[in-house]
Design an enzyme around this catalytic site. Sequence first.
Site, short mmCIF file in Angstrom:
data_model
loop_
_atom_site.label_atom_id
_atom_site.label_comp_id
_atom_site.label_asym_id
_atom_site.label_seq_id
_atom_site.Cartn_x
_atom_site.Cartn_y
_atom_site.Cartn_z
N THR A 155 19.48 -4.24 -51.04
CA THR A 155 20.93 -4.18 -50.97
C THR A 155 21.40 -3.95 -49.53
N ASP A 156 22.63 -4.37 -49.25
CA ASP A 156 23.21 -4.09 -47.92
C ASP A 156 23.52 -2.60 -47.75
N GLU A 157 23.51 -1.85 -48.87
CA GLU A 157 23.86 -0.42 -48.78
C GLU A 157 22.85 0.40 -47.98
N LYS A 215 16.72 2.91 -52.41
CA LYS A 215 16.50 1.50 -52.07
C LYS A 215 15.98 1.38 -50.64
N ALA A 247 15.49 -1.88 -61.06
CA ALA A 247 15.96 -0.69 -60.33
C ALA A 247 16.95 0.06 -61.20
N SER A 278 20.53 1.00 -60.61
CA SER A 278 21.36 0.26 -59.65
C SER A 278 22.76 0.82 -59.43
N ASN A 327 27.60 -7.26 -52.51
CA ASN A 327 28.01 -7.04 -53.91
C ASN A 327 28.10 -8.34 -54.70
N ASN A 328 27.39 -8.37 -55.83
CA ASN A 328 27.40 -9.57 -56.69
C ASN A 328 28.46 -9.46 -57.76
N LEU A 359 41.20 2.66 -59.68
CA LEU A 359 40.70 2.51 -58.31
C LEU A 359 40.34 3.87 -57.74
N ASP A 380 38.10 10.08 -56.09
CA ASP A 380 37.21 9.24 -55.28
C ASP A 380 35.74 9.55 -55.58
N ILE A 434 33.99 -4.70 -61.21
CA ILE A 434 34.73 -5.88 -61.71
C ILE A 434 34.71 -5.96 -63.24
P1 NAD Z 1 20.99 -3.77 -63.39
O1 NAD Z 1 21.18 -2.31 -63.48
O2 NAD Z 1 21.98 -4.70 -64.02
O3 NAD Z 1 19.55 -4.19 -63.95
C1 NAD Z 1 18.39 -3.45 -63.68
C2 NAD Z 1 17.31 -3.90 -64.65
O4 NAD Z 1 16.10 -3.18 -64.33
C3 NAD Z 1 17.64 -3.59 -66.11
O5 NAD Z 1 17.35 -4.71 -66.92
C4 NAD Z 1 16.71 -2.42 -66.45
O6 NAD Z 1 16.33 -2.38 -67.81
C5 NAD Z 1 15.53 -2.71 -65.54
N1 NAD Z 1 14.74 -1.50 -65.23
C6 NAD Z 1 15.21 -0.29 -64.79
N2 NAD Z 1 14.19 0.56 -64.63
C7 NAD Z 1 13.05 -0.10 -64.93
C8 NAD Z 1 11.67 0.24 -64.94
N3 NAD Z 1 11.26 1.47 -64.59
N4 NAD Z 1 10.77 -0.69 -65.31
C9 NAD Z 1 11.18 -1.93 -65.67
N5 NAD Z 1 12.46 -2.33 -65.70
C10 NAD Z 1 13.39 -1.43 -65.33
O7 NAD Z 1 20.88 -4.08 -61.82
P2 NAD Z 1 21.38 -5.33 -60.97
O8 NAD Z 1 22.77 -5.10 -60.56
O9 NAD Z 1 21.01 -6.58 -61.68
O10 NAD Z 1 20.46 -5.14 -59.68
C11 NAD Z 1 19.16 -5.71 -59.66
C12 NAD Z 1 18.54 -5.50 -58.29
O11 NAD Z 1 19.38 -6.08 -57.29
C13 NAD Z 1 18.40 -4.04 -57.90
O12 NAD Z 1 17.19 -3.89 -57.19
C14 NAD Z 1 19.58 -3.77 -56.98
O13 NAD Z 1 19.29 -2.75 -56.06
C15 NAD Z 1 19.70 -5.11 -56.29
N6 NAD Z 1 21.04 -5.46 -55.77
C16 NAD Z 1 22.12 -5.43 -56.60
C17 NAD Z 1 23.37 -5.84 -56.12
C18 NAD Z 1 24.60 -5.86 -57.01
O14 NAD Z 1 25.69 -6.15 -56.53
N7 NAD Z 1 24.50 -5.58 -58.32
C19 NAD Z 1 23.49 -6.29 -54.80
C20 NAD Z 1 22.35 -6.28 -53.97
C21 NAD Z 1 21.12 -5.90 -54.49
O1 DAU Z 2 26.47 -3.69 -51.96
C1 DAU Z 2 25.53 -3.96 -52.97
C2 DAU Z 2 25.65 -2.92 -54.06
O2 DAU Z 2 26.82 -3.26 -54.80
C3 DAU Z 2 24.43 -2.88 -54.98
O3 DAU Z 2 23.33 -2.44 -54.24
C4 DAU Z 2 24.68 -1.96 -56.17
O4 DAU Z 2 23.58 -2.05 -57.07
C5 DAU Z 2 25.94 -2.41 -56.88
O5 DAU Z 2 26.23 -1.53 -57.95
C6 DAU Z 2 27.10 -2.42 -55.90
O6 DAU Z 2 27.40 -1.08 -55.44
P1 DAU Z 2 28.93 -0.55 -55.30
O7 DAU Z 2 28.89 0.91 -55.36
O8 DAU Z 2 29.60 -1.23 -54.17
O9 DAU Z 2 29.52 -1.21 -56.67
P2 DAU Z 2 30.51 -0.65 -57.80
O10 DAU Z 2 30.72 -1.81 -58.73
O11 DAU Z 2 30.03 0.61 -58.39
O12 DAU Z 2 31.84 -0.37 -56.98
C7 DAU Z 2 32.45 -1.36 -56.15
C8 DAU Z 2 33.62 -0.70 -55.42
O13 DAU Z 2 34.64 -0.38 -56.38
C9 DAU Z 2 33.27 0.61 -54.76
O14 DAU Z 2 34.07 0.74 -53.58
C10 DAU Z 2 33.70 1.68 -55.77
C11 DAU Z 2 34.91 1.04 -56.40
N1 DAU Z 2 35.20 1.37 -57.82
C12 DAU Z 2 34.20 1.30 -58.73
C13 DAU Z 2 34.46 1.52 -60.07
C14 DAU Z 2 33.36 1.45 -61.10
C15 DAU Z 2 36.50 1.67 -58.19
O15 DAU Z 2 37.42 1.74 -57.34
N2 DAU Z 2 36.77 1.89 -59.53
C16 DAU Z 2 35.81 1.84 -60.47
O16 DAU Z 2 36.11 2.02 -61.67
#
Ligand code: NAD
Ligand code: DAU
Length: 332
Positions: A121-123, A152, A80, A82, A177-178, A204, A270, A189
Amino acid sequence: MRRLLVTGGAGFIGSDFVHYVMEHTDDYVTVLDKLTYAGNARSLDGLDPQRFRLVIGDICDAPLVDRLFAEHDAVVHYAAESHNDNSLTGPEPFVATNVVGTFTLLEAARRSGIRYHHISTDEVYGDLELDDPERFTEQTPYNPSSPYSSTKAGSDLLVRAWVRSFGVAATISNCSNNYGPRQHVEKFIPRQITNVIDGIRPRLYGDGRNVRDWIHADDHSSAVLAILDRGVIGETYLIGADGEKSNREVVEIILRAMDQPTDAYDLVTDRPGHDKRYAIDWTKIRDELGWEPRYRHFESGIADTIAWYRANEEWWRPQKASTEAKYELTGQ
Ligand code: NAD
Ligand code: DAU
């Protein structure tokens, strides 16, 4: 030996899942990944070539997907775009990969009959008020806020329709969020950890009071494996670990662990449409599949994550300057 195809397996969570499967099963794993800016083949270093291979390609490439589906028993779809912030400045690849890419996989699944698990995702549920006692459940109506979360949500709905209309053997999971090793430095993070390493104050968004529900990536991976092994076709499972924390709390934990004053951060512009709070009720996966998270102590998980970024600078350094340059344009 099951033959598993993992899309997006060179990304953060996909690569965690691949390592997890290699350690805990005797499955054979093929990763299909386009290696966008977010993919990193080095995240798959050290895997046994007898049980693993990387195919560089696009999930929108239907003939390639058909060939790979014919060689595998199951597909776990992580690939995805992401990152919410990127979806606000350039939404087009989110529609292409998250919607059209998922459509391409579903059509191939329909042709081949492969077992399909969809990572989401929970989003998709939108956000909760900070003081709302409720958490998201599998019954919460979809209400996505950003271009990322709406694509998504669209992909989840396609999966549900392909199950009902065409009998595709699919399950869906929506996770919170992972955190953990090998996450791109654009994310909250790792951005703050690598900022502190570089002597930059953490940033922030807004007032820093937004809440995210954190789960270690290994717990997400064990949950996905449980769904693949024991999940009921057509069902959705929410994955979480009771990890609610405000962004301020998270930054303070990072600063304390890195021997910095806990107020050494700045409030910046923001995120437009910034979701206030996510919170997951994971009762269903616990009661129906017997899954539980193992990483219950966030501070020690963060300490391990900091240690990983300190020890693996060559993994993240090439991305750091260009990532910060992008944030500079939005005042973040
Ligand atoms: P990421 O951005 O770290 O990794 C995405 C991967 O997908 C990359 O390796 C990228 O090269 C690959 N990719 C992108 N477009 C592509 C395409 N068209 N064909 C093939 N590969 C492609 O993302 P992540 O944080 O590891 O998230 C992975 C999945 O988990 C996503 O579906 C995201 O929505 C879901 N998710 C993420 C979180 C989170 O906290 N990061 C939480 C819940 C769900
Ligand atoms: O909830 C699951 C989702 O978590 C996944 O589906 C997404 O792929 C993943 O990126 C994540 O989304 P968020 O938008 O919650 O994650 P992010 O790491 O971008 O931001 C986490 C929180 O921190 C959010 O409230 C925005 C804030 N933030 C983010 C950045 C990058 C800051 O305050 N400062 C920053 O520099």
